[in-house]
Design a protein around this motif. Structure first.
Motif, PDB file in Angstrom:
ATOM      1  N   ASP A 173       0.807  -1.215   0.000  1.00  0.00           N
ATOM      2  CA  ASP A 173       0.000   0.000   0.000  1.00  0.00           C
ATOM      3  C   ASP A 173       0.845   1.271   0.000  1.00  0.00           C
ATOM      4  OD1 ASP A 173      -2.262  -1.571   0.050  1.00  0.00           O
ATOM      5  OD2 ASP A 173      -2.486  -1.481   2.233  1.00  0.00           O
ATOM      6  N   HIS A 174       2.133   1.157   0.345  1.00  0.00           N
ATOM      7  CA  HIS A 174       3.001   2.342   0.435  1.00  0.00           C
ATOM      8  C   HIS A 174       4.296   2.088  -0.344  1.00  0.00           C
ATOM      9  CE1 HIS A 174       0.382   2.389   4.002  1.00  0.00           C
ATOM     10  NE2 HIS A 174       0.421   3.704   3.895  1.00  0.00           N
ATOM     11  N   PRO A 175       4.221   1.982  -1.662  1.00  0.00           N
ATOM     12  CA  PRO A 175       5.418   1.667  -2.452  1.00  0.00           C
ATOM     13  C   PRO A 175       6.495   2.742  -2.398  1.00  0.00           C
ATOM     14  CG  PRO A 175       3.595   2.286  -3.885  1.00  0.00           C
ATOM     15  CD  PRO A 175       3.024   2.170  -2.503  1.00  0.00           C
ATOM     16  N   THR A 176       6.115   3.979  -2.129  1.00  0.00           N
ATOM     17  CA  THR A 176       7.111   5.056  -2.077  1.00  0.00           C
ATOM     18  C   THR A 176       7.894   5.044  -0.770  1.00  0.00           C
ATOM     19  OG1 THR A 176       5.673   6.435  -3.465  1.00  0.00           O
ATOM     20  CG2 THR A 176       7.459   7.537  -2.284  1.00  0.00           C
ATOM     21  N   LEU A 177       7.205   4.820   0.345  1.00  0.00           N
ATOM     22  CA  LEU A 177       7.865   4.834   1.644  1.00  0.00           C
ATOM     23  C   LEU A 177       8.629   3.553   1.936  1.00  0.00           C
ATOM     24  CD1 LEU A 177       5.138   6.457   3.927  1.00  0.00           C
ATOM     25  CD2 LEU A 177       7.268   7.489   3.146  1.00  0.00           C
ATOM     26  N   THR A 178       8.229   2.448   1.312  1.00  0.00           N
ATOM     27  CA  THR A 178       8.829   1.151   1.646  1.00  0.00           C
ATOM     28  C   THR A 178      10.343   1.125   1.477  1.00  0.00           C
ATOM     29  OG1 THR A 178       6.790  -0.071   1.192  1.00  0.00           O
ATOM     30  CG2 THR A 178       8.857  -1.292   1.058  1.00  0.00           C
ATOM     31  N   PRO A 179      10.925   1.594   0.364  1.00  0.00           N
ATOM     32  CA  PRO A 179      12.401   1.555   0.257  1.00  0.00           C
ATOM     33  C   PRO A 179      13.096   2.382   1.326  1.00  0.00           C
ATOM     34  CG  PRO A 179      11.382   1.939  -1.886  1.00  0.00           C
ATOM     35  CD  PRO A 179      10.307   2.087  -0.871  1.00  0.00           C
TER      36      PRO A 179
END
Length: 524
Positions: free
Chosen positions: A63-69
């Motif tokens: 749900d949070h592909p930007t924050l995950t990395p």
């Protein structure tokens, strides 16, 4: 002219090391590190953790592909195993140990030190009293020693020619402070042992399945750095039954309670035992604790390929998306011919169309409906990298279309079978099985941590309820119009810093002192 104050550049390496050690082992630093540890633990309670619930973590990451990395680089999905959390943890332990050990030796010296001598003028103390007695000075002082000793005071040894008695009580309050600080170290050691020698793992288990306690059976497994697979208990259990009690609230229908019936053996060949696994009622098998932490639905799906071969069959856990238990899941059939088959969609436990919109109106599986999209082609299953079972790689796959050229949607009730176009095969919705999310853990230091908590409570009670006080009694020979009398001065001092109830205590001591010798006259 005063010399300039030396700076850090003026210190040699040894002096600098001693200065840094004093800063690290100060109580102020220990409190700052304790606050930092508490703040560092906040992300671990807000962000899903891999070692606690990998399913919830994978959903959050999707749900949070930007924050995950970013979070992965900061180790926010495994806060308690991160280098920065461990650094704070170790510094706190060193600071506490370096702070407590010197204080312990100082206190041991202080506890052998007798109470101080009496001040020159007792009437200058905030709480004091005086009276005249016809008893001799020696009799008054002897009576004072008996009264104060009987009330639990420690006495200063009598000195030749002294006209006073010095007494003290409540010196064990500092022991309470030391015990409290020591308990923090004990708790940290207990947690450290659990982190080093223990493990945490989890598995989603469908009803009717069997679980053997081997690493390959876990969906996620987080061992300590010193953990050995030989420590794993050789138990096996089967998930036989599941019961859930639903309750309507102002937030909707929620699971009030749920439990899983297990049949287990703690070692091969042992007698079978039964246990009703419930939330907050873990099962302990050997050194392993088994916790029930979640549940959901696993539709039983059968897939056949274009050659008529059964390429997938069994319960497939779908993940609840909200309190209605609308659930999302994925099916992957890598061996299907002529092409791999992937299914992705939703399970509606109690399906109903409301104003043309598909909804689940109740979280129980009263009228289940399975709604799936179909993909074929390369699903990315032949590469060596791992892939989440809840993610369908559609980059190189093609979505299957219906006869009108629109994306095919399979809407299946229990017992229904759908035939895929272009001879791809069939999909059957056989039934629905409940699944449970079970967490397993070994924490070798939990008994030590419990001892530390008990010590903390004892130390805190000692610090809060033990009041250190000092009492002095001075007797001097004087004169009176009726003859010789003894002038007695009594003073008390509370050392807890909170004032305390010194006046009533002083009054009681004076009453006991005057009870033996007859009173002559009290001075105001």
């Amino acid at each position: 002219m005063s010399a300039d104050k030396p700076t850090g550049a003026d210190l040699n390496p040894r002096e600098l090391g001693r200065w840094l050690w004093r800063q690290l082992t100060s109580m102020r630093t220990a409190l700052i590190l304790l606050l930092m540890l508490a703040l560092a633990a906040v992300p671990g309670s807000v962000i899903p953790q891999e070692g606690v619930d990998s399913l919830k973590t994978s959903r959050w990451q999707a749900d949070h592909p930007t924050l995950t990395p970013v979070y992965e680089k900061l180790s926010l999905f495994s806060v308690y195993d991160s280098p920065w959390f461990s650094a704070i943890y170790i510094l706190l332990m060193v600071s506490l140990v370096g702070c407590i050990i010197p204080r312990t030796f100082v206190y041991l010296r202080a506890i052998r030190t007798p109470p101080p001598i009496a001040p020159r003028n007792l009437t200058r103390l905030p709480d004091h009293a005086s009276y005249d007695s016809d008893a001799s000075v020696e009799e008054v002082l002897q009576r004072a020693r008996e009264v104060l000793k009987g009330r639990g005071y420690r006495l200063r040894p009598a000195e030749n020619g002294s006209d006073y008695v010095s007494a003290e009580r409540g010196y064990l309050r500092e022991v309470g402070n030391l015990v409290f600080h020591l308990s923090v170290v004990v708790v940290l050691v207990g947690f450290a042992l659990g982190s080093l020698f223990g493990f945490r793992g989890g598995a989603v288990i469908a009803q009717g399945s069997t679980f053997a306690n081997t690493i390959s059976q876990y969906d996620d497994f987080e061992p300590g750095s010193l953990f050995s697979a030989d420590q794993m208990d050789p138990f096996v259990f089967s998930f036989d039954s599941f019961d859930v009690e639903w309750q309507r609230t102002n937030r909707g229908v929620l699971a009030r309670a749920f439990d899983a019936g297990l049949t287990y053996t703690d070692e091969p060949g042992a007698e079978e035992q039964f246990y009703d696994l419930r939330v907050n009622h873990p099962l302990s098998i050997g050194d392993t604790d088994v916790f029930l932490i979640g549940h959901g639905y696993a539709p039983v799906i059968t897939v056949t390929d274009g050659d008529g071969n059964e390429v997938y069959s069994g319960p497939t856990p779908f993940l609840p998306q909200d309190q209605s238990f609308l659930s999302f899941g994925v099916v992957k059939s890598p061996d299907a011919q002529p092409g791999q088959i992937g299914l992705e969609g939703l399970l509606y436990p109690t399906f109903e169309l409301v104003e043309g919109n598909p909804l689940t109106i109740y979280p129980d599986d009263l009228n289940p409906l399975l709604s799936l999209s179909v993909y074929t082609g390369d699903l990315g299953l032949d590469v060596p990298t791992s892939q989440s079972v809840y993610v369908l790689d559609k980059a190189n796959a093609t979505q299957v279309l219906d006869n009108e050229g629109k994306p095919l949607r399979l809407d299946l009730s229990i017992g229904e079978t759908a035939t895929l176009p272009d001879g791809l095969g069939t999909v059957t919705f056989d039934s629905v099985q409940p699944w449970t999310r079970i967490q397993f853990s070994q924490t070798p230091g939990k008994e030590i941590a419990l001892v530390g908590v008990v010590l903390a409570l004892i130390g805190m009670c000692g610090s809060l309820f033990i009041r250190p006080r000092r009492v002095w009694v001075r007797a001097r020979a004087g004169s009176h119009q009726d003859g010789s009398v003894t002038m007695v001065e009594v003073a008390a001092l509370d050392r807890s810093g909170g004032g305390g109830d010194v006046a009533p205590v002083l009054e009681e001591i004076v009453d006991e002192l005057r009870s033996a010798p007859p009173r002559v006259e009290e001075k105001q």
